[in-house]
Design a protein around this motif. Structure first.
Motif, PDB file in Angstrom:
ATOM      1  N   GLY A 153       0.810  -1.207   0.000  1.00  0.00           N
ATOM      2  CA  GLY A 153       0.000   0.000   0.000  1.00  0.00           C
ATOM      3  C   GLY A 153       0.846   1.260   0.000  1.00  0.00           C
ATOM      4  O   GLY A 153       0.549   2.235  -0.704  1.00  0.00           O
ATOM      5  N   MET A 154       1.933   1.259   0.789  1.00  0.00           N
ATOM      6  CA  MET A 154       2.782   2.442   0.859  1.00  0.00           C
ATOM      7  C   MET A 154       3.602   2.626  -0.415  1.00  0.00           C
ATOM      8  O   MET A 154       3.887   3.762  -0.804  1.00  0.00           O
ATOM      9  CB  MET A 154       3.694   2.358   2.084  1.00  0.00           C
ATOM     10  CG  MET A 154       2.942   2.419   3.410  1.00  0.00           C
ATOM     11  SD  MET A 154       1.961   3.944   3.641  1.00  0.00           S
ATOM     12  CE  MET A 154       0.346   3.435   3.011  1.00  0.00           C
ATOM     13  N   PHE A 155       3.967   1.544  -1.075  1.00  0.00           N
ATOM     14  CA  PHE A 155       4.618   1.653  -2.387  1.00  0.00           C
ATOM     15  C   PHE A 155       3.661   2.313  -3.383  1.00  0.00           C
ATOM     16  O   PHE A 155       4.026   3.244  -4.106  1.00  0.00           O
ATOM     17  CB  PHE A 155       5.027   0.264  -2.876  1.00  0.00           C
ATOM     18  CG  PHE A 155       5.665   0.250  -4.236  1.00  0.00           C
ATOM     19  CD1 PHE A 155       7.044   0.275  -4.364  1.00  0.00           C
ATOM     20  CD2 PHE A 155       4.890   0.202  -5.388  1.00  0.00           C
ATOM     21  CE1 PHE A 155       7.648   0.258  -5.616  1.00  0.00           C
ATOM     22  CE2 PHE A 155       5.477   0.189  -6.644  1.00  0.00           C
ATOM     23  CZ  PHE A 155       6.857   0.223  -6.760  1.00  0.00           C
ATOM     24  N   ILE A 156       2.422   1.841  -3.405  1.00  0.00           N
ATOM     25  CA  ILE A 156       1.441   2.353  -4.358  1.00  0.00           C
ATOM     26  C   ILE A 156       1.156   3.830  -4.121  1.00  0.00           C
ATOM     27  O   ILE A 156       1.169   4.640  -5.060  1.00  0.00           O
ATOM     28  CB  ILE A 156       0.135   1.533  -4.269  1.00  0.00           C
ATOM     29  CG1 ILE A 156       0.351   0.124  -4.831  1.00  0.00           C
ATOM     30  CG2 ILE A 156      -1.003   2.225  -5.019  1.00  0.00           C
ATOM     31  CD1 ILE A 156      -0.809  -0.819  -4.589  1.00  0.00           C
ATOM     32  N   ILE A 157       0.912   4.221  -2.873  1.00  0.00           N
ATOM     33  CA  ILE A 157       0.550   5.614  -2.606  1.00  0.00           C
ATOM     34  C   ILE A 157       1.744   6.538  -2.841  1.00  0.00           C
ATOM     35  O   ILE A 157       1.584   7.678  -3.292  1.00  0.00           O
ATOM     36  CB  ILE A 157      -0.009   5.794  -1.173  1.00  0.00           C
ATOM     37  CG1 ILE A 157      -0.620   7.196  -1.003  1.00  0.00           C
ATOM     38  CG2 ILE A 157       1.030   5.533  -0.115  1.00  0.00           C
ATOM     39  CD1 ILE A 157      -1.821   7.466  -1.852  1.00  0.00           C
ATOM     40  N   THR A 177      -5.965   6.052   4.142  1.00  0.00           N
ATOM     41  CA  THR A 177      -5.551   5.893   2.741  1.00  0.00           C
ATOM     42  C   THR A 177      -4.047   6.061   2.566  1.00  0.00           C
ATOM     43  O   THR A 177      -3.522   5.825   1.471  1.00  0.00           O
ATOM     44  CB  THR A 177      -6.272   6.896   1.814  1.00  0.00           C
ATOM     45  OG1 THR A 177      -5.899   8.230   2.183  1.00  0.00           O
ATOM     46  CG2 THR A 177      -7.779   6.738   1.899  1.00  0.00           C
ATOM     47  N   GLY A 178      -3.357   6.501   3.608  1.00  0.00           N
ATOM     48  CA  GLY A 178      -1.909   6.629   3.548  1.00  0.00           C
ATOM     49  C   GLY A 178      -1.404   7.839   2.796  1.00  0.00           C
ATOM     50  O   GLY A 178      -0.200   8.056   2.688  1.00  0.00           O
ATOM     51  N   CYS A 217      -4.076   1.282  -1.810  1.00  0.00           N
ATOM     52  CA  CYS A 217      -3.342   1.879  -0.697  1.00  0.00           C
ATOM     53  C   CYS A 217      -4.187   1.995   0.566  1.00  0.00           C
ATOM     54  O   CYS A 217      -3.725   2.571   1.567  1.00  0.00           O
ATOM     55  CB  CYS A 217      -2.798   3.251  -1.085  1.00  0.00           C
ATOM     56  SG  CYS A 217      -4.079   4.458  -1.464  1.00  0.00           S
ATOM     57  N   LEU A 218      -5.405   1.469   0.546  1.00  0.00           N
ATOM     58  CA  LEU A 218      -6.217   1.497   1.761  1.00  0.00           C
ATOM     59  C   LEU A 218      -5.586   0.628   2.850  1.00  0.00           C
ATOM     60  O   LEU A 218      -4.913  -0.363   2.568  1.00  0.00           O
ATOM     61  CB  LEU A 218      -7.633   1.000   1.464  1.00  0.00           C
ATOM     62  CG  LEU A 218      -8.560   2.024   0.795  1.00  0.00           C
ATOM     63  CD1 LEU A 218      -9.830   1.354   0.318  1.00  0.00           C
ATOM     64  CD2 LEU A 218      -8.899   3.172   1.758  1.00  0.00           C
TER      65      LEU A 218
END
Length: 549
Positions: free
Chosen positions: A205-209, A329-330, A394-395
């Motif tokens: 998720g943190m990679f995506i956001i 959502t980060g 990223c949720l």
């Protein structure tokens, strides 16, 4: 095609930690962190992170243990966003403005094994741990201290952060996630509603956001980024990792001060910064403010920004982008994507359009505004209220130790229910109107506190404004405005003048019945106004006995 399936070569876990390895290769000799007279390169930053990570493991920290940090935007804080997960642990960054009781609750609830403590927060953390019961394990403590600062009492600390850098292994082989769904962060919500929750995010998720946030804001390679947004606020909206991906120069800032910010912008040629609308308000209202020599990009979110504040900040030379996201959502997953044709509009119309939150970001899956009862999309007319729902990669994984809370907002229909009230405009752009608990019901009419606040901000004497419900024996509830005035206008504006001003610009039922002047409104460390505190103040006033419009 049935023979194709994932293989080890194409299934490496996504993690933002890989950004630092690449950055040190590409931008190794370039400045990474600047703090006062101290400057590190990206090669040095990577090595420092590896050294600290190895020292963390030497203290007995294991994979997925929680390690907390309570520090402002100093180099150690930035480095720990890599060093802690490099050790396989989960980073829990704590708001530096919380009281000892809340810090104690967070440390206990998270089960933190180790806490990095900035010297300014030592007394708070000591008091927080003293509140632990005898059977509760106490975390180890590491002291983070600036050069030249002397600490008379370092009792209870295992070592200093500098000790961990000096004694760590520069060749440490950092611990990669077994799965991209492994937790990487535990963030507690800001507490604007008085009940912070532990939000768990994974590496994926943190990679995506992080990648999404760079794309959406059009961040170029090697920007100069000023850390006006606290890193502990939703991991700096993911830019803690994202700035490594583009080889940025990170200008660290211990304390927010408008004069210092303008000095740093000039000194370092700052190109980008983030902050809540209160940051824009403070910068545009600073004494003696002059137009910027060069444009500075500001990404704002955290609360709906009044159009008047946006207009003032852009007149100085700030290029403002506006978005929407939550701790869950980060980072920002909705942004007001700008259209070139809007540049031709008058400044007031441009500000009105930019005050909207906008459309989903490029990498995010979907967002909508729905009727909370039926779950159906509201009419796209810019006036029908509904609840904002989201879905995307990223949720959060969920709320820590709170399966009921997780199930309540992450529902089986595939949507995350935010609790934010909004409208959808005919052009598909979202506009937040309120938190569900901030909607005021007056005489059966739902009214948005944000709309009333946006009018108050256009008053030339108003510095800050927030509107909450006050009980009214006739109407049920009526708007109660809490206002701080600009320094030169203190004592020169009356409650009646403010009410009359609103009456000329709002429907009768939306006009505040009560105006309370305060020197400063209560805020979280990220600039969000604590409406739950103001609601308590309004409650203590008692109901209005004879309500009338």
């Amino acid at each position: 095609m049935d023979q194709f399936h994932p293989r080890p070569a194409n299934s490496s876990p996504l993690t933002p930690l890989t950004f630092l390895d690449r950055c040190a290769t590409v931008y190794g000799d370039c400045p990474s962190l600047v703090y006062g007279n101290t400057t590190y390169t990206w090669t040095e930053t990577r090595q420092r992170c590896l050294r600290v990570a190895s020292s963390i493991t030497k203290l007995g920290i294991k994979r997925q243990d929680v390690v907390s940090v309570i520090a402002p935007n100093v180099p150690a804080m930035y480095e720990l966003y890599f060093a802690i997960p490099f050790a396989g642990a989960v980073i829990n960054s704590i708001n530096t403005r919380l009281d000892a009781r809340t810090v104690s609750v967070i440390l206990a609830h998270s089960g933190s094994k180790l806490v990095f403590v900035d010297y300014d927060s030592v007394s708070i953390v000591r008091k927080a741990i003293s509140m632990f019961t005898d059977n509760m394990p106490k975390p180890m403590l590491v002291l983070v201290i600036d050069d030249g600062v002397l600490i008379e009492d370092s009792r209870g600390f295992e070592c200093t952060y500098d000790n961990m850098v000096e004694n760590g292994d520069p060749n440490f082989n950092w611990i990669r996630p077994v799965s991209e769904w492994d937790p990487i962060t535990l963030n507690y919500t800001s507490g604007t509603t008085s009940s912070p929750k532990g939000v768990v995010h994974c590496h994926r998720g943190m990679f995506i956001i992080a990648v999404d946030s760079l794309i959406e804001w059009s961040v170029p390679k090697q920007p100069v980024y000023l850390w006006t947004l606290p890193m502990f606020h939703a991991n700096g909206w993911s830019y803690t990792w994202g700035m490594a991906a583009v080889g940025a120069t990170n200008i660290c800032l211990r304390k927010f001060d408008a004069a210092i910010i303008y000095d740093l912008i000039d000194k370092h040629g700052v190109t980008h910064m983030c902050g809540a609308p209160v940051v824009l308000n403070m910068l545009s209202n600073a004494p003696g403010v002059k137009r910027l020599k060069n444009p500075v990009n500001i990404l704002t979110a955290g609360a709906p920004p009044p159009a008047a504040v946006l207009a003032r900040a852009e007149a100085i030379g700030f290029v403002i982008s506006h978005g929407y996201g939550l701790t869950e959502t980060g980072g920002l997953v909705v942004t007001c994507a700008w259209k070139k044709e809007w540049d031709r509009f008058p400044a007031t119309e441009r500000a009105r359009l930019k005050a909207r939150q906008g459309v989903r970001t490029v990498v995010f899956t979907d967002m909508d505004v729905v009727d909370p009862e039926s779950g159906l999309s509201v009419t796209r007319d810019g006036s029908t209220l509904g609840e904002v729902v989201l879905r995307g990669g990223c949720l959060m994984l969920g709320y820590f130790k709170d399966p009921e809370g997780t199930a309540k907002c992450m529902r089986e229909n595939g949507w995350f229910y935010t609790g934010d009230v909004a409208v959808m405009h005919p052009d598909g752009y979202l506009e937040i109107k309120d938190r569900s608990k901030d909607v005021i019901i007056s005489g059966g009419e739902n009214l948005s506190s944000v709309e009333v606040e946006s009018i108050l901000y256009t008053h030339p004497a108003v510095n800050e404004a927030a509107v909450v419900a006050r009980a009214d024996e006739f109407w049920g509830e009526t708007p109660c405005a809490f206002v701080s005035l600009k320094a030169e206008m203190t004592g020169k504006v009356t409650e009646k003048e403010v009410i009359d001003y609103c009456r000329g610009k709002l429907p009768g039922y939306m006009v505040p019945k009560t105006v309370v002047f305060k020197d400063e409104l209560p805020k979280t460390s990220t600039g969000k106004i604590k409406k739950f505190v103001l609601r308590e103040m309004a409650k203590k006033m008692g109901p209005i006995r004879k309500g009338r419009m």
